[in-house]
Design a protein around this motif. Structure first.
Motif, PDB file in Angstrom:
ATOM      1  N   ILE A  57       0.841  -1.202   0.000  1.00 61.38           N
ATOM      2  CA  ILE A  57       0.000   0.000   0.000  1.00 61.38           C
ATOM      3  C   ILE A  57       0.874   1.250   0.000  1.00 61.38           C
ATOM      4  CG2 ILE A  57      -1.623   1.376   1.376  1.00 61.38           C
ATOM      5  CD1 ILE A  57      -3.033  -0.912   0.125  1.00 61.38           C
ATOM      6  N   SER A  58       1.895   1.205   0.836  1.00 59.01           N
ATOM      7  CA  SER A  58       2.771   2.368   0.946  1.00 59.01           C
ATOM      8  C   SER A  58       3.473   2.644  -0.381  1.00 59.01           C
ATOM      9  CB  SER A  58       3.765   2.093   2.065  1.00 59.01           C
ATOM     10  OG  SER A  58       4.907   2.849   1.908  1.00 59.01           O
ATOM     11  N   TRP A  59       3.968   1.578  -1.014  1.00 63.53           N
ATOM     12  CA  TRP A  59       4.653   1.718  -2.292  1.00 63.53           C
ATOM     13  C   TRP A  59       3.702   2.235  -3.376  1.00 63.53           C
ATOM     14  CZ3 TRP A  59       3.349  -1.220  -6.678  1.00 63.53           C
ATOM     15  CH2 TRP A  59       4.216  -1.073  -7.780  1.00 63.53           C
ATOM     16  N   PHE A  60       2.510   1.661  -3.406  1.00 62.70           N
ATOM     17  CA  PHE A  60       1.532   1.989  -4.429  1.00 62.70           C
ATOM     18  C   PHE A  60       1.061   3.434  -4.276  1.00 62.70           C
ATOM     19  CE2 PHE A  60      -2.753   1.195  -6.449  1.00 62.70           C
ATOM     20  CZ  PHE A  60      -2.235   0.986  -7.709  1.00 62.70           C
ATOM     21  N   SER A  61       0.822   3.828  -3.042  1.00 60.06           N
ATOM     22  CA  SER A  61       0.370   5.187  -2.784  1.00 60.06           C
ATOM     23  C   SER A  61       1.443   6.200  -3.175  1.00 60.06           C
ATOM     24  CB  SER A  61       0.011   5.328  -1.300  1.00 60.06           C
ATOM     25  OG  SER A  61      -0.200   6.666  -0.975  1.00 60.06           O
ATOM     26  N   ASP A  62       2.695   5.900  -2.800  1.00 62.15           N
ATOM     27  CA  ASP A  62       3.792   6.801  -3.166  1.00 62.15           C
ATOM     28  C   ASP A  62       3.937   6.888  -4.684  1.00 62.15           C
ATOM     29  OD1 ASP A  62       4.281   7.311  -0.553  1.00 62.15           O
ATOM     30  OD2 ASP A  62       5.986   5.934  -0.372  1.00 62.15           O
ATOM     31  N   LEU A  63       3.758   5.759  -5.346  1.00 63.01           N
ATOM     32  CA  LEU A  63       3.871   5.719  -6.802  1.00 63.01           C
ATOM     33  C   LEU A  63       2.835   6.627  -7.458  1.00 63.01           C
ATOM     34  CD1 LEU A  63       5.362   3.982  -9.096  1.00 63.01           C
ATOM     35  CD2 LEU A  63       3.198   2.746  -9.210  1.00 63.01           C
ATOM     36  N   LEU A  64       1.575   6.479  -7.022  1.00 64.03           N
ATOM     37  CA  LEU A  64       0.510   7.286  -7.616  1.00 64.03           C
ATOM     38  C   LEU A  64       0.714   8.756  -7.305  1.00 64.03           C
ATOM     39  CD1 LEU A  64      -2.763   5.202  -7.236  1.00 64.03           C
ATOM     40  CD2 LEU A  64      -1.109   5.284  -9.082  1.00 64.03           C
ATOM     41  N   THR A  65       1.212   9.034  -6.102  1.00 61.11           N
ATOM     42  CA  THR A  65       1.463  10.418  -5.738  1.00 61.11           C
ATOM     43  C   THR A  65       2.541  11.010  -6.639  1.00 61.11           C
ATOM     44  OG1 THR A  65       0.977   9.813  -3.474  1.00 61.11           O
ATOM     45  CG2 THR A  65       1.979  11.960  -3.809  1.00 61.11           C
ATOM     46  N   SER A  66       3.597  10.227  -6.878  1.00 61.60           N
ATOM     47  CA  SER A  66       4.705  10.797  -7.646  1.00 61.60           C
ATOM     48  C   SER A  66       4.349  10.912  -9.131  1.00 61.60           C
ATOM     49  CB  SER A  66       5.973   9.963  -7.454  1.00 61.60           C
ATOM     50  OG  SER A  66       5.795   8.703  -8.053  1.00 61.60           O
ATOM     51  N   ILE A  67       3.520  10.023  -9.652  1.00 60.39           N
ATOM     52  CA  ILE A  67       3.196  10.099 -11.078  1.00 60.39           C
ATOM     53  C   ILE A  67       2.036  11.062 -11.362  1.00 60.39           C
ATOM     54  CG2 ILE A  67       2.439   8.803 -13.110  1.00 60.39           C
ATOM     55  CD1 ILE A  67       3.839   6.381 -11.969  1.00 60.39           C
ATOM     56  N   PHE A  68       0.947  10.875 -10.586  1.00 59.26           N
ATOM     57  CA  PHE A  68      -0.257  11.657 -10.904  1.00 59.26           C
ATOM     58  C   PHE A  68      -0.538  12.782  -9.911  1.00 59.26           C
ATOM     59  CE2 PHE A  68      -1.024   7.258 -12.351  1.00 59.26           C
ATOM     60  CZ  PHE A  68      -1.091   7.495 -13.709  1.00 59.26           C
ATOM     61  N   GLY A  69       0.277  12.859  -8.892  1.00 55.58           N
ATOM     62  CA  GLY A  69       0.033  13.888  -7.895  1.00 55.58           C
ATOM     63  C   GLY A  69      -1.201  13.635  -7.048  1.00 55.58           C
ATOM     64  N   PHE A  70      -1.607  12.348  -6.946  1.00 54.14           N
ATOM     65  CA  PHE A  70      -2.748  12.006  -6.085  1.00 54.14           C
ATOM     66  C   PHE A  70      -2.434  12.308  -4.626  1.00 54.14           C
ATOM     67  CE2 PHE A  70      -4.767   8.374  -8.773  1.00 54.14           C
ATOM     68  CZ  PHE A  70      -5.098   9.315  -9.727  1.00 54.14           C
ATOM     69  N   ASP A  71      -3.510  12.522  -3.879  1.00 52.60           N
ATOM     70  CA  ASP A  71      -3.333  12.572  -2.428  1.00 52.60           C
ATOM     71  C   ASP A  71      -2.990  11.172  -1.945  1.00 52.60           C
ATOM     72  OD1 ASP A  71      -3.773  15.186  -2.170  1.00 52.60           O
ATOM     73  OD2 ASP A  71      -5.794  15.045  -1.310  1.00 52.60           O
ATOM     74  N   SER A  72      -2.205  11.105  -0.890  1.00 56.00           N
ATOM     75  CA  SER A  72      -1.866   9.795  -0.351  1.00 56.00           C
ATOM     76  C   SER A  72      -3.117   9.128   0.219  1.00 56.00           C
ATOM     77  CB  SER A  72      -0.835   9.956   0.752  1.00 56.00           C
ATOM     78  OG  SER A  72      -0.883   8.851   1.597  1.00 56.00           O
ATOM     79  N   PHE A  73      -3.245   7.822  -0.028  1.00 55.86           N
ATOM     80  CA  PHE A  73      -4.397   7.122   0.535  1.00 55.86           C
ATOM     81  C   PHE A  73      -3.967   6.072   1.562  1.00 55.86           C
ATOM     82  CE2 PHE A  73      -3.392   5.427  -3.688  1.00 55.86           C
ATOM     83  CZ  PHE A  73      -3.006   4.138  -3.354  1.00 55.86           C
ATOM     84  N   LYS A  74      -2.757   6.217   2.081  1.00 56.62           N
ATOM     85  CA  LYS A  74      -2.270   5.211   3.032  1.00 56.62           C
ATOM     86  C   LYS A  74      -3.205   5.048   4.220  1.00 56.62           C
ATOM     87  CE  LYS A  74       2.595   5.970   2.003  1.00 56.62           C
ATOM     88  NZ  LYS A  74       3.872   6.438   2.531  1.00 56.62           N
ATOM     89  N   ASN A  75      -3.702   6.188   4.714  1.00 52.01           N
ATOM     90  CA  ASN A  75      -4.520   6.111   5.924  1.00 52.01           C
ATOM     91  C   ASN A  75      -5.865   5.431   5.712  1.00 52.01           C
ATOM     92  OD1 ASN A  75      -2.741   7.190   7.747  1.00 52.01           O
ATOM     93  ND2 ASN A  75      -3.253   9.290   7.160  1.00 52.01           N
ATOM     94  N   VAL A  76      -6.287   5.377   4.448  1.00 56.11           N
ATOM     95  CA  VAL A  76      -7.556   4.687   4.183  1.00 56.11           C
ATOM     96  C   VAL A  76      -7.383   3.185   4.377  1.00 56.11           C
ATOM     97  CG1 VAL A  76      -9.340   4.247   2.460  1.00 56.11           C
ATOM     98  CG2 VAL A  76      -8.223   6.483   2.566  1.00 56.11           C
ATOM     99  N   PHE A  77      -6.166   2.684   4.114  1.00 58.45           N
ATOM    100  CA  PHE A  77      -5.956   1.240   4.142  1.00 58.45           C
ATOM    101  C   PHE A  77      -5.127   0.744   5.316  1.00 58.45           C
ATOM    102  CE2 PHE A  77      -6.770   2.210  -0.337  1.00 58.45           C
ATOM    103  CZ  PHE A  77      -7.843   1.367  -0.544  1.00 58.45           C
ATOM    104  N   ILE A  78      -4.199   1.572   5.784  1.00 58.82           N
ATOM    105  CA  ILE A  78      -3.363   1.121   6.905  1.00 58.82           C
ATOM    106  C   ILE A  78      -3.957   1.669   8.190  1.00 58.82           C
ATOM    107  CG2 ILE A  78      -1.048   1.079   7.884  1.00 58.82           C
ATOM    108  CD1 ILE A  78       0.042   1.604   5.097  1.00 58.82           C
TER     109      ILE A  78
END
Lengths: 348, 538
Positions: free
Chosen positions: B386-407
């Motif tokens: 989750i952490s890796w995936f969230s960081d990836l989306l943040t760095s590519i698309f500038g998404f907000d982190s969603f770590k807290n939704v899942f962890i």
């Protein structure tokens, strides 16, 4: 039947919406709170947090769990982590986590510096309570001289008479780390081999089991933390163990040298703490006389600040023994891996 | 029509893929590796870890084989005092997780423990500690795990005995085989596939155990992976060790799959008369009763009594427990997880059925190995991914982190349970599905039923019992689940399992008694609820 299916889909839909909306609401409300990740599981700690909330209006949220797993979660959550404070037993763990850059400065505020001795705190974390790792003996069979040391336990004359728990235990790793710091790795390796030769049995059970082994006559000497004996003497383990605890005497080693091995329970403020100010307040609160009194009466640890009396079950063993204040507790973390290696090579 | 096939296909493709993610995560390195844990490990521990895992596995397999097959043999073929009681009472052992069994074992046999109290009560003060047997953590782990898992072997072997061809045994008798000979020459060989399936389930659970071996501080392959990954941040070593573990488990899977096929072959379900039970008399009857009594006592009565004794002896711990919220949390997790698991495995099964695609069926088979991945490793893999995936989306698309939704959320817990127990649920439903003949579907289509309508009006009602069974099995697993809940739970969130664990971790086993007892009671209720189906002789 089509209806049942539609119903089912509706329920699932509602469940999903419900779940996410609770989460969003929970996330969007900016609360006056502080979030604690704790590897200490005491209910008494939770009671203490409730007192803190009553006093300050700051809500304390807790996740407890295994030390390393909690650390992993904090690391992976990174700057999104909601955790403010990380609390754990053993300075070795605090030091190791600090070395990974997970704490920020600020744990030792001006108020805390005033009351906590320098070797039990760093800019990154502060001790909350102390414990000593001491020797226990059977007064019917042996009588230690006043200056007996941890080092003496490896003496061949105690062959088959010593019990201690496994090398995987963090308290043992910290004790052996302090021996490496003071005597060097080579001497400590020889000491570990001597210890293993003296074992009365293969290491098994927790600290309390070691004390009970001495009470039951399986061994003459045990190494264990101080609060375990007090816990049994308090009667909360039942009348039999209370009686058994009375058959065993605690002994504070290394009195003519550096002093008895001390360790701490402590906490630090995490790098990405969203509620830093509240975190400082909570740490300061834990080091007030009121909170310290609560801790020592429930966990039978030693108080961290002057002016608070240890519980009488602990105080009766004597409070004026020489504590090892020379070996900085921050060494425990640094020498942990070496300590483990030394013990494993000795077959501990 | 095509559109609907696409929907089912995509569904059957995506769900197993999701479930397979943690396994990929274990194998693929996402980040740099540090540390030299492997060197340290090679020098000192690796051999010990491997031998510990192997010894525990060997001990558990032997014990569960003896316990499970013997008791199944007695209750299936003979009449003796208490046989109808033991038939279902023995499955209550499922309600006691191995780690709670371990708490009871230590509490009873330790110096000045419960055994000592009983002896003192009976015979007055005395020095009994010497006479109370002591065992080390390895033996303790073996017994704890065996008593809590032998139920798998018992249930499956019994089912196979019950459905065993009567004729075969008759033939044996006519040939003049003694009951001893017919057991070893006919009954046991023809039940072998079922026994192997049971034993491989036991083996998988044993290899992935964390709570028990952690309590006894025994280092196994699973704890080695955990340490390599978490304590030493050495992902390479963790991966290499995981590879060894997964290799073992893969072997078990293949073995299990082959045996399942065998099991089908041996179970001829048509024209099967129930086997008339033979009345045991004299010594044999006493032996059978004693064997089953001891097994029932050791596996269920003993841990329950120890926990009850403590709950009564130390009533002060009642007040520290928020009973209501513990119940609600546990039930919430059970409800949400079974809802999603059952729905999704239904749809995946159906997707597989209608699209008849090889790729899909391989993917489903692969994804069920989520069950084999130890819970504690799965939880860490989940966080990492989750952490890796969230960081990836943040760095590519500038998404907000969603770590807290899942962890650290209920959502995350439910997803992790989903991955872990998808196999259980998928296979449970599949076994029901395989009984619905494909021609029924075809007839339904001919009648103009849509795929959805076939699914909802024909399959769903037909599989009601299966759904109930699978739901309860999921509930049992989740009530007992410890490492995933411990690592991924939100703030201020406790279940019976985590509460019992945290008391045990601070050496307050007597305080752990009450939550443990509640856990066992909940699990027992669920078991009794489905015992009728598990023990069905039709």
């Amino acid at each position: 039947m089509e209806k049942t299916m539609i119903k089912l889909i509706r329920i699932i839909g509602l469940a999903i919406v419900g779940l996410f909306s609770t989460l969003l609401v929970a996330n969007s409300v900016i609360a006056n709170e502080v979030n604690v990740f704790s590897a200490r599981h005491y209910d008494s700690d939770v009671q203490l947090y409730e007192k803190f909330t009553a006093k300050t209006g700051i809500k304390v949220n807790v996740v407890s769990g295994k030390d390393k797993a909690l650390q992993k979660r904090i690391k992976e959550e990174g700057k999104d982590s909601k955790a403010d404070i990380y609390i754990t037993a053993d300075a070795g763990r605090l030091g190791a986590f600090q070395a990974e850059g997970m704490f920020q400065k600020g744990a030792s505020s001006a108020a805390i510096k005033k009351v906590v001795p320098a070797n039990f705190r760093s800019p990154y974390w502060v001790g909350i309570a102390k414990r000593a790792r001491i020797i226990y003996y059977n007064p019917k069979t042996v009588n230690p001289s006043w200056n007996m040391s941890y080092e003496d336990l490896a003496d061949p004359k105690y062959k088959g008479r010593v019990v201690i728990r496994k090398s995987s235990n963090i308290y043992n790793q910290s004790l052996v780390a302090s021996l490496i710091k003071n005597n060097g790795e080579k001497n400590t390796a020889a000491w570990a081999k001597g210890m293993v030769n003296n074992f009365a049995r293969k290491p098994t059970g927790n600290d309390r089991a070691q004390i009970l082994a001495v009470a039951a006559g399986e061994a003459d000497w045990a190494v264990a933390n101080t609060y375990y004996l007090a816990l049994m003497l308090s009667g909360s383990k039942g009348a039999e163990q209370q009686a058994a605890a009375k058959k065993v005497m605690p002994f504070f080693p290394n009195q003519d040298g550096r002093g008895t091995h001390m360790n701490i329970s402590g906490g630090g403020i995490l790098k990405h703490a969203p509620n830093k100010a509240n975190a400082v307040k909570l740490l300061e609160f834990l080091l007030t006389p009121e909170a310290q009194q609560h801790i020592v009466n429930n966990t039978f640890e030693y108080p961290m600040i002057p002016g608070v009396k240890a519980n009488k079950l602990i105080a009766q063993f004597g409070l004026d023994f020489k504590q090892d204040l020379k070996t900085k507790v921050s060494n425990y973390g640094k020498l942990q891996a070496k300590a483990l290696k030394v013990m494993n090579e000795a077959g501990w | 029509m095509t559109k609907r096939i696409n929907f089912w296909f995509i569904f059957a493709f995506l769900v197993p893929l999701l479930v397979a993610i943690p396994i990929f995560t274990v194998f693929l390195s996402f980040f740099d590796t540090t540390g030299n844990y492997l060197d340290l490990l090679k020098d000192t521990f690796l051999l010990k870890y491997l031998s510990n895992s192997f010894l525990i596995l060997l001990g558990v397999l032997s014990l569960t084989f003896i316990f499970g097959v013997t008791s199944a043999y007695f209750v299936s073929f003979y009449k003796f005092p208490g046989v109808n009681f033991f038939k279902w009472a023995l499955i209550l052992s499922f309600a006691v997780p191995a780690y709670i069994y371990a708490y009871s074992l230590v509490a009873f046999f330790e110096n000045y423990g419960t055994a000592f109290s009983i002896l003192t009560f009976l015979f007055g003060e005395g020095d009994y500690n010497k006479n109370i047997p002591k065992f080390d953590g390895l033996i303790g782990s073996m017994f704890s795990i065996s008593f809590s898992l032998f139920g798998y072997v018992y249930v499956l072997t019994r089912a196979s005995f019950v459905f065993q061809s009567h004729n075969l045994i008759e033939v044996g008798k006519n040939l003049g085989l003694s009951s001893y000979e017919s057991f070893f020459k006919i009954i046991l060989p023809s039940a072998r596939p079922a026994i192997v399936v049971g034993l491989s389930l036991v083996a998988m659970e044993t290899l992935s155990d964390f709570g028990t071996v952690d309590f006894f501080s025994i280092s196994t392959l699973t704890t080695a992976i955990y340490n390599a990954w978490i304590s030493f941040d050495d992902l390479t070593t963790a991966n290499q060790l995981s590879f060894v573990l997964l290799f073992f488990i893969l072997l078990l899977f293949i073995l299990e799959n082959i045996s399942r096929r065998g099991a089908k072959y041996h179970q001829n379900s048509k024209g099967n008369k129930p086997i008339p039970k033979i009345q045991l008399v004299g010594g044999k009857s006493i032996f059978a009763t004693c064997f089953c009594s001891i097994l029932f006592f050791c596996s269920f009565i003993f841990p329950v009594s120890q926990m009850t004794y403590w709950t009564i002896k130390f009533p002060k711990y009642f007040q520290d427990i928020n009973f209501w919220s513990l119940n609600m949390n546990t039930l919430l997790l059970v409800f949400l997880s079974s809802l999603f698991l059952i729905t999704f495995s239904f749809m995946t099964n159906y997707g597989n059925r209608v699209s008849k695609n090889k790729l899909l069926s391989y993917l489903s088979t692969f994804s069920v190995s989520g069950y084999a991945l130890p819970g504690i490793i799965l939880a860490v893999a989940f966080i990492t991914f989750i952490s890796w995936f969230s960081d990836l989306l943040t760095s590519i698309f500038g998404f907000d982190s969603f770590k807290n939704v899942f962890i650290g959320s209920v959502v995350g817990l439910v997803i992790a349970y989903f991955v872990r127990f998808f196999s259980l649920s998928y296979n449970g439903i599949k076994s029901g599905y395989s009984k619905i003949n494909n021609s029924i579907d075809e007839n339904a289509y001919l009648l103009g039923y849509s795929k959805f309508k076939t699914f909802s009006t024909i399959h769903l009602p037909y599989l009601k019992t299966n759904i109930l069974l699978v739901g309860v099995l999921i509930a049992l697993e989740i009530i007992k689940e410890l490492p995933i809940t411990l690592i991924l739970r939100p703030f201020n969130f406790e279940t019976f399992a985590t509460k019992a664990y945290s008391y045990a971790a601070q050496d307050l086993l007597e305080a752990a008694a009450f939550p443990s007892l509640c856990l066992i009671i909940w699990a027992s209720i669920f078991i009794l609820f489905i015992s009728k189906y598990i023990l069905s002789e039709k």
